[in-house]
Design a protein around this motif. Structure first.
Motif, short mmCIF file in Angstrom:
data_model
loop_
_atom_site.label_atom_id
_atom_site.label_comp_id
_atom_site.label_asym_id
_atom_site.label_seq_id
_atom_site.Cartn_x
_atom_site.Cartn_y
_atom_site.Cartn_z
N LEU A 41 0.75 -1.07 0.13
CA LEU A 41 0.07 -0.05 0.07
C LEU A 41 0.79 1.34 0.05
O LEU A 41 0.58 1.97 -0.75
CB LEU A 41 -0.98 0.15 1.06
CG LEU A 41 -1.89 -1.26 1.23
CD1 LEU A 41 -2.90 -0.81 2.34
CD2 LEU A 41 -2.98 -0.99 0.13
N TYR A 44 2.06 2.28 -3.49
CA TYR A 44 1.58 2.45 -4.46
C TYR A 44 0.70 3.71 -4.05
O TYR A 44 -0.10 4.36 -4.79
CB TYR A 44 0.26 1.56 -4.89
CG TYR A 44 0.96 0.40 -5.71
CD1 TYR A 44 1.31 0.72 -7.08
CD2 TYR A 44 1.43 -0.84 -5.03
CE1 TYR A 44 1.88 -0.20 -7.76
CE2 TYR A 44 1.86 -1.87 -5.86
CZ TYR A 44 2.21 -1.59 -7.38
OH TYR A 44 3.03 -2.37 -7.90
N ASN A 45 1.06 4.19 -2.89
CA ASN A 45 0.18 5.44 -2.28
C ASN A 45 0.66 6.47 -3.03
O ASN A 45 -0.07 7.66 -3.13
CB ASN A 45 0.91 5.74 -0.88
CG ASN A 45 -0.10 6.65 -0.05
OD1 ASN A 45 -1.22 6.61 -0.18
ND2 ASN A 45 0.62 7.53 0.63
N TRP A 50 -5.96 4.15 -8.19
CA TRP A 50 -6.22 3.70 -7.16
C TRP A 50 -5.73 2.56 -6.74
O TRP A 50 -5.12 1.78 -7.53
CB TRP A 50 -7.82 3.40 -7.46
CG TRP A 50 -8.84 4.62 -7.41
CD1 TRP A 50 -9.02 5.44 -8.32
CD2 TRP A 50 -9.88 5.12 -6.57
NE1 TRP A 50 -9.95 6.30 -8.19
CE2 TRP A 50 -10.27 6.19 -6.98
CE3 TRP A 50 -10.04 4.30 -5.06
CZ2 TRP A 50 -11.30 6.76 -6.23
CZ3 TRP A 50 -11.14 5.20 -4.36
CH2 TRP A 50 -11.60 6.31 -4.83
N THR A 51 -5.75 1.95 -5.48
CA THR A 51 -5.43 0.78 -5.14
C THR A 51 -6.71 0.08 -4.63
O THR A 51 -7.57 0.59 -3.75
CB THR A 51 -4.32 0.74 -3.68
OG1 THR A 51 -3.20 1.42 -4.32
CG2 THR A 51 -3.89 -0.63 -3.36
N LEU A 53 -8.30 -3.14 -2.78
CA LEU A 53 -7.97 -4.34 -1.70
C LEU A 53 -9.36 -5.02 -1.54
O LEU A 53 -10.33 -4.54 -0.98
CB LEU A 53 -7.71 -3.68 -0.50
CG LEU A 53 -7.37 -4.59 0.72
CD1 LEU A 53 -6.38 -5.75 0.53
CD2 LEU A 53 -7.04 -3.85 1.85
N LYS A 74 -7.39 7.18 -1.61
CA LYS A 74 -6.65 6.53 -2.92
C LYS A 74 -6.79 5.01 -2.81
O LYS A 74 -6.30 4.32 -3.67
CB LYS A 74 -5.28 6.81 -3.31
CG LYS A 74 -5.12 8.20 -3.96
CD LYS A 74 -3.86 8.50 -3.85
CE LYS A 74 -3.25 7.88 -5.02
NZ LYS A 74 -1.70 8.27 -5.40
N LEU A 75 -7.36 4.50 -1.88
CA LEU A 75 -7.60 2.98 -1.36
C LEU A 75 -9.08 2.58 -1.51
O LEU A 75 -9.72 3.23 -0.71
CB LEU A 75 -6.96 2.80 0.18
CG LEU A 75 -7.09 1.51 0.57
CD1 LEU A 75 -6.32 0.52 -0.53
CD2 LEU A 75 -6.63 1.49 1.81
N PHE A 99 -6.73 1.54 -11.77
CA PHE A 99 -6.20 1.11 -10.80
C PHE A 99 -4.57 0.84 -10.96
O PHE A 99 -4.48 0.41 -12.01
CB PHE A 99 -6.80 -0.17 -10.28
CG PHE A 99 -8.19 -0.10 -9.97
CD1 PHE A 99 -8.51 0.09 -8.45
CD2 PHE A 99 -9.21 -0.22 -10.71
CE1 PHE A 99 -9.84 0.26 -8.06
CE2 PHE A 99 -10.50 -0.10 -10.27
CZ PHE A 99 -10.94 0.22 -8.95
N SER A 100 -3.77 1.31 -10.08
CA SER A 100 -2.57 1.02 -10.17
C SER A 100 -2.06 -0.47 -9.68
O SER A 100 -1.16 -1.16 -9.89
CB SER A 100 -1.64 2.14 -9.45
OG SER A 100 -1.81 2.23 -8.05
N ALA A 101 -2.83 -0.83 -8.67
CA ALA A 101 -2.66 -2.31 -8.09
C ALA A 101 -4.14 -2.72 -7.51
O ALA A 101 -5.00 -2.00 -7.08
CB ALA A 101 -1.79 -2.10 -6.91
N THR A 126 -1.96 -2.79 -14.78
CA THR A 126 -2.37 -2.90 -13.10
C THR A 126 -1.44 -4.04 -12.48
O THR A 126 -1.73 -5.15 -13.11
CB THR A 126 -4.07 -3.06 -13.10
OG1 THR A 126 -4.59 -1.98 -13.70
CG2 THR A 126 -4.07 -2.86 -11.56
#
Length: 144
Positions: A41, A44-45, A50-51, A53, A74-75, A99-101, A126
């Motif tokens: 986290l 990717y912050n 977005w991340t 989960l 962003k989570l 989404f980046s992750a 992603t």
């Protein structure tokens, strides 16, 4: 083109990932899972996307996220029990570009779903992380 599923262990975890593969992270307990999750986290912050989960019941608390300087805006956290179609959510997140992750747990996925995600990941920018709380023998797992 053959793609492998990389297995990362807590003791040798490396933030340098291969763009075309799913990052499997083997964890031994909830503490190591939380530690590894915070590392991902935090990485990717600072990125623009977005991340996502997708988590079982053990999600990090807001105070833990604050203490690790994680930007909660962003989570996006979705608990497994609130999902009606996990495959759709994962494929959409991988392919929509926002989404980046994407982070999930392998005990939510069967082998067939993992294979489909590996194929979908090939055309996506992603990064996909799957936490595994059991030792798996996927070392020679290939998807064509």
């Amino acid at each position: 083109m053959l793609q492998t599923i990389d297995i990362r262990t807590v003791k040798s975890y490396d933030l340098n990932q291969t763009q075309s593969s799913i990052q499997l992270i083997e964890i031994e307990d909830d503490i190591s899972a939380t530690f590894e999750l915070m590392k991902i986290l935090h990485q990717y912050n600072s990125q623009s996307g977005w991340t996502l989960l997708i988590a079982p019941d053990q999600v990090p608390s807001k105070s833990l996220l604050d203490s690790c300087s994680i930007d909660k805006s962003k989570l996006l956290v979705i608990r497994q029990k609130h999902l009606s179609n996990l495959d759709y959510v994962l494929n959409s997140a991988l392919n929509n570009g926002n989404f980046s992750a994407v982070i999930t747990w392998t005990n939510m996925l069967n082998d067939y779903q993992l294979d489909l995600l590996t194929k979908a990941k090939i055309s996506s920018n992603t990064n996909l992380y799957c936490f595994s709380d059991k030792k798996q023998t996927i070392n020679s797992h290939y998807v064509s």
